[in-house]
Enzyme design. Structure first.
Site, PDB file in Angstrom:
ATOM      1  N   ASP A  50       0.891  -1.191   0.063  1.00 51.46           N
ATOM      2  CA  ASP A  50      -0.147   0.002  -0.023  1.00 51.46           C
ATOM      3  C   ASP A  50       0.809   1.379   0.251  1.00 51.46           C
ATOM      4  O   ASP A  50       1.456   1.529   1.160  1.00 51.46           O
ATOM      5  CB  ASP A  50      -1.053  -0.097   1.257  1.00 51.46           C
ATOM      6  CG  ASP A  50      -1.748   1.472   1.308  1.00 51.46           C
ATOM      7  OD1 ASP A  50      -1.796   2.060   0.155  1.00 51.46           O
ATOM      8  OD2 ASP A  50      -2.419   1.527   2.152  1.00 51.46           O
ATOM      9  N   GLU A 186      36.422   9.395  15.233  1.00 58.51           N
ATOM     10  CA  GLU A 186      36.384  10.781  14.685  1.00 58.51           C
ATOM     11  C   GLU A 186      36.826  11.727  15.697  1.00 58.51           C
ATOM     12  O   GLU A 186      37.240  11.468  16.636  1.00 58.51           O
ATOM     13  CB  GLU A 186      35.154  11.000  13.990  1.00 58.51           C
ATOM     14  CG  GLU A 186      35.087  10.841  12.301  1.00 58.51           C
ATOM     15  CD  GLU A 186      36.054  11.915  11.676  1.00 58.51           C
ATOM     16  OE1 GLU A 186      36.325  12.987  12.377  1.00 58.51           O
ATOM     17  OE2 GLU A 186      36.549  11.493  10.481  1.00 58.51           O
ATOM     18  N   GLU A 193      33.804   6.686  12.152  1.00 53.72           N
ATOM     19  CA  GLU A 193      33.831   6.762  10.690  1.00 53.72           C
ATOM     20  C   GLU A 193      34.230   5.378  10.373  1.00 53.72           C
ATOM     21  O   GLU A 193      35.327   4.932  10.735  1.00 53.72           O
ATOM     22  CB  GLU A 193      34.667   8.075   9.943  1.00 53.72           C
ATOM     23  CG  GLU A 193      34.670   7.839   8.676  1.00 53.72           C
ATOM     24  CD  GLU A 193      35.356   9.027   7.825  1.00 53.72           C
ATOM     25  OE1 GLU A 193      36.011   8.945   6.860  1.00 53.72           O
ATOM     26  OE2 GLU A 193      35.177  10.249   8.421  1.00 53.72           O
ATOM     27  N   ARG A 313      41.340  21.919   3.484  1.00 53.63           N
ATOM     28  CA  ARG A 313      39.973  21.165   3.892  1.00 53.63           C
ATOM     29  C   ARG A 313      38.840  22.267   3.910  1.00 53.63           C
ATOM     30  O   ARG A 313      38.006  21.709   4.672  1.00 53.63           O
ATOM     31  CB  ARG A 313      40.244  20.069   4.831  1.00 53.63           C
ATOM     32  CG  ARG A 313      41.048  19.043   4.347  1.00 53.63           C
ATOM     33  CD  ARG A 313      41.415  17.977   5.302  1.00 53.63           C
ATOM     34  NE  ARG A 313      42.472  17.182   5.020  1.00 53.63           N
ATOM     35  CZ  ARG A 313      42.004  15.616   4.774  1.00 53.63           C
ATOM     36  NH1 ARG A 313      40.647  15.506   4.623  1.00 53.63           N
ATOM     37  NH2 ARG A 313      42.901  14.785   4.111  1.00 53.63           N
ATOM     38  N   GLU A 330      35.752  15.630  -4.150  1.00 54.44           N
ATOM     39  CA  GLU A 330      35.214  15.505  -2.912  1.00 54.44           C
ATOM     40  C   GLU A 330      34.296  16.686  -2.464  1.00 54.44           C
ATOM     41  O   GLU A 330      34.793  17.744  -2.201  1.00 54.44           O
ATOM     42  CB  GLU A 330      36.110  15.358  -1.677  1.00 54.44           C
ATOM     43  CG  GLU A 330      35.684  14.851  -0.518  1.00 54.44           C
ATOM     44  CD  GLU A 330      36.582  14.715   0.785  1.00 54.44           C
ATOM     45  OE1 GLU A 330      36.475  14.051   1.679  1.00 54.44           O
ATOM     46  OE2 GLU A 330      37.828  15.483   0.567  1.00 54.44           O
TER      47      GLU A 330
END
Length: 441
Positions: A50, A186, A193, A313, A330
């Site tokens: 459904d 982390e 991670e 970063r 990335e």
């Protein structure tokens, strides 16, 4: 995997139940569980459910939907051996007419991948890096805010008390066919991670959903609650899901050109430019909750500025040092609350628009953006991601490229649901407000 192989493995492994899994609009795994006696019916695409019971799917007058299992996703859950094992198949959703359901996130990603193939590319590869927190459960099995460790980045036991749980998760994943590349604590206390090898986008999204299920299941066996909430704690880093993206044409990485600056091809730079042009508009998809925007703030390593770099970063997009077939882009803003099928569809759609129109990215930013003043960022043309879900939804509603990557059905239902979510948050009186204003006014 063939039907005959699945039948053989179910018989040999004493599989008693089969879960037919699919993903709803918001990235939540749903399933219809059937006894193995109904296997043939499932393999013949005759299992109905459904659709009106699933939020964001269809209205009650058009509720009958069919589950078409992808045979290559067959896997037996290793932790279910006590009273007969449980296996699963990930399914696509179809109308009774045999037409793919436009509101199915997995079907939608397949549609965008076909557009990519029409442009001459054979694979869109994704390497995800999902992060999560582990909290203790209380005596009734409900999650608390108590962390089970106070470790930091790459810490070892005894500081990292989540190490045993994380190791068990890795073992279960490997038994299910995952190729694990790294597993570590982390930056934030209680944060972890586990990275697995890149795959084509569809398999990568299936893997992300399977990964979340395994992490939550094994954590509970350790008396812990695993959450992929982007920012569960104030004052520490939130959880991201960096996405390493690359396009291939006949097993050749289309992003690699050794003769070009930084080893990046024109295609790679077009793709980067497309991502940067449309990122503000697809932020609502890759950061889909009110809480997501508590993570996208300066000071906690999450990107909030629209720039790219091969050297640091702090920008939104980073180019890792590997070249050759490992050349990739990335994207660092994505968080693990995102529906992976939608997240990959919009990133691919944005990148393909950059390729079609041969967009040129701005110059890369080599300096730390967090250390720049507002004026310096403005001079360098560095934009900023939306500050809230409401802001992100406004950007999404005005970008036809991203709407096309979602399809009208998903776009309309996603925006409708998220506007309700935002209004609920906006009109709720939060503890912070009472702490600040009750005595002052």
């Amino acid at each position: 995997m063939t039907k005959e192989e699945i039948r053989r493995r179910i018989a040999e492994q004493n599989v008693r139940f089969l879960r037919l899994q699919f993903t709803d609009l918001f990235g939540t795994i749903k399933n219809v569980e059937i006894p193995s006696s109904q296997l043939d019916k499932a393999l013949d695409n005759k299992m109905m459910f459904d659709g009106s019971s699933i939020e964001g799917f269809v209205r009650i007058e058009e509720s009958d939907m069919y589950l078409y299992p992808d045979l290559d996703t067959f896997v037996i859950f290793p932790w279910t051996a006590e009273k007969g094992k449980v296996a699963r198949l990930i399914c696509d959703i179809y109308h009774p007419s045999g037409e793919p359901f436009a509101g199915d996130p997995r079907n939608n990603l397949k549609r965008v991948l076909k557009e990519m193939e029409a442009m001459g590319y054979t694979d869109f590869n994704v390497g995800p890096e999902p992060e999560f927190f582990l909290f203790k459960l209380n005596s009734t099995g409900e999650p608390t805010l108590d962390l089970n460790d106070h470790g930091g980045y790459f810490d070892l036991a005894p500081v990292d008390l989540g190490e045993n749980c994380r190791r068990d998760i890795v073992l279960e994943l490997e038994e299910m066919g995952f190729e694990i590349e790294a597993s570590h604590h982390e930056v934030a206390p209680g944060q972890h991670e586990i990275d697995f090898k890149y795959q084509n986008a569809l398999k990568a999204c299936d893997a992300i959903q399977t990964f979340k299920l395994v992490v939550k299941t094994i954590a509970r066996k350790h008396g812990l609650h695993a959450t992929f909430m982007p920012k569960p704690l104030f004052g520490v880093n939130g959880s991201g899901m960096h996405c390493n993206l690359s396009l291939f044409a006949n097993e050749k990485n289309a992003f690699y050109a050794p003769e070009e600056e930084m080893g990046l091809s024109h295609v790679a730079k077009y793709f980067i430019a497309g991502l940067m042009k449309h990122v503000e508009s697809f932020t609502a998809i890759v950061n889909p909750t009110v809480n997501s925007y508590k993570r996208l703030v300066p000071g906690y390593e999450a990107p909030c500025y629209v720039a790219w770099s091969a050297k640091n970063r702090s920008p939104l997009i980073r180019i890792p040092a590997s070249r050759g077939n490992s050349t990739r882009v990335e994207v660092r803003s994505v968080d693990p609350a995102a529906n992976p099928y939608l997240a990959m569809a919009v990133q691919l759609g944005a990148g393909l628009d950059g390729i079609r129109n041969k967009l040129t990215p701005p110059l890369p930013i080599m300096e730390n953006i967090y250390a720049m003043s507002k004026e310096e960022r403005k001079e360098r043309g560095i934009g900023q991601l939306p500050h809230s879900l409401a802001d992100a939804l406004t950007k999404l509603e005005n970008n036809q490229v991203i709407i096309n990557a979602l399809g009208e059905t998903i776009f309309n239902r996603f925006c409708e649901a998220k506007q309700i979510e935002w209004e609920g948050y906006r009109t709720t009186v939060h503890p912070w407000e009472r702490e600040q204003y009750m005595k002052q006014y």
